[in-house]
Design a protein around this motif. Structure first.
Motif, PDB file in Angstrom:
ATOM      1  N   ASP A 159       8.387   6.766  26.389  1.00  0.00           N
ATOM      2  CA  ASP A 159       7.962   7.144  27.733  1.00  0.00           C
ATOM      3  C   ASP A 159       8.249   8.617  27.997  1.00  0.00           C
ATOM      4  OD1 ASP A 159       7.337   7.335  30.400  1.00  0.00           O
ATOM      5  OD2 ASP A 159       8.943   6.008  31.086  1.00  0.00           O
ATOM      6  N   PRO A 160       7.200   9.452  28.123  1.00  0.00           N
ATOM      7  CA  PRO A 160       7.423  10.882  28.393  1.00  0.00           C
ATOM      8  C   PRO A 160       8.219  11.139  29.673  1.00  0.00           C
ATOM      9  CG  PRO A 160       5.124  10.478  27.832  1.00  0.00           C
ATOM     10  CD  PRO A 160       5.781   9.139  27.974  1.00  0.00           C
ATOM     11  N   ALA A 161       8.184  10.202  30.611  1.00  0.00           N
ATOM     12  CA  ALA A 161       8.932  10.368  31.856  1.00  0.00           C
ATOM     13  C   ALA A 161      10.438  10.376  31.615  1.00  0.00           C
ATOM     14  CB  ALA A 161       8.562   9.271  32.844  1.00  0.00           C
ATOM     15  N   SER A 162      10.890   9.842  30.486  1.00  0.00           N
ATOM     16  CA  SER A 162      12.324   9.816  30.181  1.00  0.00           C
ATOM     17  C   SER A 162      12.824  11.146  29.611  1.00  0.00           C
ATOM     18  CB  SER A 162      12.642   8.678  29.210  1.00  0.00           C
ATOM     19  OG  SER A 162      12.053   8.926  27.955  1.00  0.00           O
ATOM     20  N   LEU A 163      11.916  12.084  29.373  1.00  0.00           N
ATOM     21  CA  LEU A 163      12.290  13.385  28.826  1.00  0.00           C
ATOM     22  C   LEU A 163      12.855  14.304  29.900  1.00  0.00           C
ATOM     23  CD1 LEU A 163       9.180  14.038  26.568  1.00  0.00           C
ATOM     24  CD2 LEU A 163      11.505  13.538  25.791  1.00  0.00           C
ATOM     25  N   ASP A 164      13.708  15.212  29.484  1.00  0.00           N
ATOM     26  CA  ASP A 164      14.207  16.274  30.347  1.00  0.00           C
ATOM     27  C   ASP A 164      13.018  17.043  30.915  1.00  0.00           C
ATOM     28  OD1 ASP A 164      16.445  18.312  31.129  1.00  0.00           O
ATOM     29  OD2 ASP A 164      14.906  19.497  30.092  1.00  0.00           O
ATOM     30  N   VAL A 165      13.193  17.618  32.086  1.00  0.00           N
ATOM     31  CA  VAL A 165      12.100  18.331  32.759  1.00  0.00           C
ATOM     32  C   VAL A 165      11.521  19.446  31.881  1.00  0.00           C
ATOM     33  CG1 VAL A 165      13.606  19.929  34.045  1.00  0.00           C
ATOM     34  CG2 VAL A 165      11.339  19.345  34.931  1.00  0.00           C
ATOM     35  N   LYS A 166      12.366  20.168  31.135  1.00  0.00           N
ATOM     36  CA  LYS A 166      11.862  21.241  30.272  1.00  0.00           C
ATOM     37  C   LYS A 166      10.925  20.683  29.207  1.00  0.00           C
ATOM     38  CE  LYS A 166      16.041  22.693  29.242  1.00  0.00           C
ATOM     39  NZ  LYS A 166      16.849  21.879  30.122  1.00  0.00           N
ATOM     40  N   LEU A 167      11.294  19.543  28.644  1.00  0.00           N
ATOM     41  CA  LEU A 167      10.463  18.936  27.610  1.00  0.00           C
ATOM     42  C   LEU A 167       9.162  18.385  28.194  1.00  0.00           C
ATOM     43  CD1 LEU A 167      13.182  17.190  25.412  1.00  0.00           C
ATOM     44  CD2 LEU A 167      12.256  19.522  25.259  1.00  0.00           C
ATOM     45  N   ARG A 168       9.220  17.883  29.405  1.00  0.00           N
ATOM     46  CA  ARG A 168       7.982  17.434  30.068  1.00  0.00           C
ATOM     47  C   ARG A 168       7.059  18.622  30.327  1.00  0.00           C
ATOM     48  NH1 ARG A 168      11.603  14.364  33.392  1.00  0.00           N
ATOM     49  NH2 ARG A 168      10.967  15.618  35.173  1.00  0.00           N
ATOM     50  N   GLU A 169       7.639  19.758  30.706  1.00  0.00           N
ATOM     51  CA  GLU A 169       6.833  20.975  30.917  1.00  0.00           C
ATOM     52  C   GLU A 169       6.191  21.433  29.612  1.00  0.00           C
ATOM     53  OE1 GLU A 169       9.063  24.115  32.838  1.00  0.00           O
ATOM     54  OE2 GLU A 169       9.783  22.723  34.368  1.00  0.00           O
ATOM     55  N   LEU A 170       6.943  21.381  28.516  1.00  0.00           N
ATOM     56  CA  LEU A 170       6.396  21.777  27.221  1.00  0.00           C
ATOM     57  C   LEU A 170       5.263  20.845  26.816  1.00  0.00           C
ATOM     58  CD1 LEU A 170       6.585  23.718  24.815  1.00  0.00           C
ATOM     59  CD2 LEU A 170       8.237  22.127  23.788  1.00  0.00           C
ATOM     60  N   ARG A 171       5.441  19.558  27.031  1.00  0.00           N
ATOM     61  CA  ARG A 171       4.390  18.582  26.718  1.00  0.00           C
ATOM     62  C   ARG A 171       3.135  18.859  27.547  1.00  0.00           C
ATOM     63  NH1 ARG A 171       2.616  13.651  28.641  1.00  0.00           N
ATOM     64  NH2 ARG A 171       1.845  12.228  27.039  1.00  0.00           N
ATOM     65  N   ALA A 172       3.306  19.145  28.837  1.00  0.00           N
ATOM     66  CA  ALA A 172       2.166  19.445  29.710  1.00  0.00           C
ATOM     67  C   ALA A 172       1.442  20.703  29.226  1.00  0.00           C
ATOM     68  CB  ALA A 172       2.627  19.606  31.150  1.00  0.00           C
ATOM     69  N   TYR A 173       2.211  21.713  28.787  1.00  0.00           N
ATOM     70  CA  TYR A 173       1.605  22.937  28.255  1.00  0.00           C
ATOM     71  C   TYR A 173       0.793  22.617  27.001  1.00  0.00           C
ATOM     72  CZ  TYR A 173       1.169  27.516  26.094  1.00  0.00           C
ATOM     73  OH  TYR A 173       0.671  28.637  25.489  1.00  0.00           O
ATOM     74  N   TRP A 174       1.374  21.846  26.078  1.00  0.00           N
ATOM     75  CA  TRP A 174       0.679  21.461  24.835  1.00  0.00           C
ATOM     76  C   TRP A 174      -0.601  20.695  25.166  1.00  0.00           C
ATOM     77  CZ3 TRP A 174      -0.244  16.571  22.645  1.00  0.00           C
ATOM     78  CH2 TRP A 174      -0.620  16.567  21.307  1.00  0.00           C
ATOM     79  N   LEU A 175      -0.510  19.748  26.095  1.00  0.00           N
ATOM     80  CA  LEU A 175      -1.695  18.977  26.498  1.00  0.00           C
ATOM     81  C   LEU A 175      -2.782  19.887  27.071  1.00  0.00           C
ATOM     82  CD1 LEU A 175      -0.049  15.817  28.102  1.00  0.00           C
ATOM     83  CD2 LEU A 175      -1.489  15.874  26.041  1.00  0.00           C
ATOM     84  N   ARG A 212      -0.612  12.429  14.301  1.00  0.00           N
ATOM     85  CA  ARG A 212      -1.137  13.610  14.986  1.00  0.00           C
ATOM     86  C   ARG A 212      -0.847  13.548  16.490  1.00  0.00           C
ATOM     87  NH1 ARG A 212      -6.587  13.519  14.717  1.00  0.00           N
ATOM     88  NH2 ARG A 212      -6.713  15.726  15.212  1.00  0.00           N
ATOM     89  N   ALA A 213       0.258  12.906  16.837  1.00  0.00           N
ATOM     90  CA  ALA A 213       0.644  12.709  18.230  1.00  0.00           C
ATOM     91  C   ALA A 213       2.090  13.168  18.433  1.00  0.00           C
ATOM     92  CB  ALA A 213       0.512  11.228  18.588  1.00  0.00           C
ATOM     93  N   PRO A 214       2.460  13.487  19.660  1.00  0.00           N
ATOM     94  CA  PRO A 214       3.838  13.898  19.945  1.00  0.00           C
ATOM     95  C   PRO A 214       4.851  12.817  19.562  1.00  0.00           C
ATOM     96  CG  PRO A 214       2.424  14.370  21.815  1.00  0.00           C
ATOM     97  CD  PRO A 214       1.609  13.554  20.856  1.00  0.00           C
ATOM     98  N   LEU A 215       6.014  13.273  19.136  1.00  0.00           N
ATOM     99  CA  LEU A 215       7.148  12.394  18.850  1.00  0.00           C
ATOM    100  C   LEU A 215       8.322  12.857  19.700  1.00  0.00           C
ATOM    101  CD1 LEU A 215       7.177  12.235  14.954  1.00  0.00           C
ATOM    102  CD2 LEU A 215       6.606  10.386  16.509  1.00  0.00           C
ATOM    103  N   ALA A 216       9.031  11.914  20.271  1.00  0.00           N
ATOM    104  CA  ALA A 216      10.214  12.249  21.068  1.00  0.00           C
ATOM    105  C   ALA A 216      11.343  11.315  20.670  1.00  0.00           C
ATOM    106  CB  ALA A 216       9.908  12.103  22.552  1.00  0.00           C
ATOM    107  N   PHE A 217      12.541  11.860  20.610  1.00  0.00           N
ATOM    108  CA  PHE A 217      13.712  11.051  20.293  1.00  0.00           C
ATOM    109  C   PHE A 217      14.941  11.700  20.890  1.00  0.00           C
ATOM    110  CE2 PHE A 217      12.666  13.766  16.722  1.00  0.00           C
ATOM    111  CZ  PHE A 217      13.856  14.353  16.352  1.00  0.00           C
ATOM    112  N   GLU A 218      16.023  10.924  20.929  1.00  0.00           N
ATOM    113  CA  GLU A 218      17.291  11.426  21.438  1.00  0.00           C
ATOM    114  C   GLU A 218      18.427  10.874  20.595  1.00  0.00           C
ATOM    115  OE1 GLU A 218      17.587  10.213  25.497  1.00  0.00           O
ATOM    116  OE2 GLU A 218      17.898   8.111  25.000  1.00  0.00           O
TER     117      GLU A 218
END
Length: 158
Positions: free
Chosen positions: A13-29, A112-118
């Protein structure tokens, strides 16, 4: 494999990412076309100056699967304790951590899709810090993943 071996947890869930990472994802999109991935040429650091300290740009290598740091942000260098620019994952990691890293590279290339982990920074003796990573694939031809932009967020364990 990833969770059990390395204490990393994949995030769906991208919503679980830190705000900076959500901003980076939005920029990439915003740079991604309907039928293709953005390439390095589409990413302009001047568009995201606030995020750059948390960004690493990596070349994706094949045969064997690996990545090499092309650029590492200042916050990343500060947390790790040294600059990894020019270094390959196979020079940094060994054993289960290397296996998990290679598996992630393969998954990034194939999906070919974003990956997120913690997880925790146990491998650099900073287990009291947690991190989140977002890996966004880049492709010069729009199809074949040849680079990635990684966003990193570090915080004290709560």
């Amino acid at each position: 494999m990833l969770d059990a071996v390395t204490d990393f947890k994949l995030l769906a869930d991208p919503a679980s990412l830190d705000v900076k990472l959500r901003e980076l994802r939005a920029y990439w999109l915003s740079k991604k076309s309907e039928d293709g991935l953005p390439g390095r040429r589409d990413i302009d650091p001047l568009d995201i100056p606030r995020l750059m300290p948390y960004v690493a740009l990596v070349d994706i290598l094949r045969d064997p699967l690996d990545y090499r740091y092309r650029l590492t942000g200042t916050k990343f260098v500060e947390m790790i304790g040294h600059n990894r620019t020019g270094m390959r994952a196979r020079e940094i990691f060994t054993g289960p951590l290397l296996e998990a890293t290679v598996a992630l590279i393969g998954r990034l290339i194939e999906s070919r899709a974003p990956l997120a982990f913690e997880g925790r920074l146990f491998w650099i003796d900073k287990a009291y810090y947690r991190f989140q990573t977002l890996i966004l694939p880049l492709a010069a031809d729009g199809k074949t993943v040849d680079m990635a932009i990684m966003g990193l967020d570090f915080r004290l364990d709560e």
